[in-house]
Design an enzyme around this catalytic site. Structure first.
Site, PDB file in Angstrom:
ATOM      1  N   THR A   8       0.862  -1.180   0.000  1.00  0.00           N
ATOM      2  CA  THR A   8       0.000   0.000   0.000  1.00  0.00           C
ATOM      3  C   THR A   8       0.898   1.229   0.000  1.00  0.00           C
ATOM      4  OG1 THR A   8      -1.999   0.934   0.972  1.00  0.00           O
ATOM      5  CG2 THR A   8      -0.218   0.413   2.490  1.00  0.00           C
ATOM      6  N   LYS A  41      -7.745   2.938   4.197  1.00  0.00           N
ATOM      7  CA  LYS A  41      -6.555   2.764   5.032  1.00  0.00           C
ATOM      8  C   LYS A  41      -6.187   4.045   5.769  1.00  0.00           C
ATOM      9  CE  LYS A  41      -4.995  -0.326   1.469  1.00  0.00           C
ATOM     10  NZ  LYS A  41      -4.060  -0.472   0.373  1.00  0.00           N
ATOM     11  N   GLY A  53      -3.034   6.525   9.267  1.00  0.00           N
ATOM     12  CA  GLY A  53      -2.942   5.779   8.017  1.00  0.00           C
ATOM     13  C   GLY A  53      -2.123   4.549   8.312  1.00  0.00           C
ATOM     14  N   CYS A 168       4.229   1.988  -8.543  1.00  0.00           N
ATOM     15  CA  CYS A 168       4.152   0.826  -7.649  1.00  0.00           C
ATOM     16  C   CYS A 168       2.941  -0.046  -8.007  1.00  0.00           C
ATOM     17  CB  CYS A 168       4.046   1.299  -6.197  1.00  0.00           C
ATOM     18  SG  CYS A 168       3.846  -0.049  -5.014  1.00  0.00           S
ATOM     19  N   THR A 171      -0.078  -0.257  -5.487  1.00  0.00           N
ATOM     20  CA  THR A 171      -0.743   0.996  -5.157  1.00  0.00           C
ATOM     21  C   THR A 171      -1.678   1.375  -6.299  1.00  0.00           C
ATOM     22  OG1 THR A 171       1.220   1.723  -3.947  1.00  0.00           O
ATOM     23  CG2 THR A 171      -0.339   3.433  -4.578  1.00  0.00           C
TER      24      THR A 171
END
Length: 181
Positions: A8, A41, A53, A168, A171
């Site tokens: 994440t 999140k 977070g 990423c 993500t």
């Protein structure tokens, strides 16, 4: 400021007296399967006075944020003391020390990186990040802050996660952002 890589990206940005925490919504299983794209999140806790977070195992992170909220209540909302108390318990408790997650937390004034290895770190500048895309988001946020663009803390945080999502694979660009200050 990142420990292990977790699937994440969470970034925390301070600018003009406001602090924003933003995160993506992707949940990944292993290295090849996206299970969900809209997980939250980034959350407000302690009567909406603190934003956290988290990166890492969802169940572990939820356990930690519930414990963190309890510490905030015990410490009358003192973010520094609650962060240290959480890190101490997380590191020394036999059950908790196996939890695999990282937290960023802010009360609108202070911001902390909290880990199970006992770290409670306040950044030396106005940005910090965690997760597998954390380095990308951290770099982007620092570049925005250094460039003196007229973006708010929220906009910098959102744009930084967006950049991380383009690099990423763990993500996405389904961004949740909360702001205090």
């Amino acid at each position: 400021m990142m420990d292990k890589l977790y699937g994440t990206t969470i970034v925390c940005v301070r600018k003009d007296g406001r602090i924003a925490i933003a995160g993506d919504g992707q949940v990944t299983q292993g290295e090849s399967c996206i299970l969900k794209g809209n997980t939250r999140k980034v959350r407000r806790i302690f009567n909406d006075r603190v934003i956290i977070g988290f990166a890492g195992s969802t169940a572990d992170a939820i356990t930690l944020y519930e414990l963190f909220e309890q510490k905030l209540k015990e410490d009358n909302g003192d973010l520094t003391r609650a962060s240290v108390d959480l890190a101490k318990q997380w590191r020394t408790d036999k059950t908790l020390r196996n939890l695999e997650a990282l937290l960023l937390a802010t009360d609108g004034k202070k911001m902390f990186y909290i880990s199970g290895s006992g770290d409670v770190i306040e950044p030396e500048d106005d940005v910090m990040a965690i997760g597998s895309g954390g380095y990308y988001a951290l770099s982007a946020a620092r570049a925005y802050l250094d460039s003196k663009v007229d973006f708010s803390a929220e906009e910098i945080a959102r744009r930084s996660i967006k950049i991380a999502s383009q690099i990423c694979v763990y993500t996405n660009d389904n961004i949740i952002c909360e702001v205090l200050g």
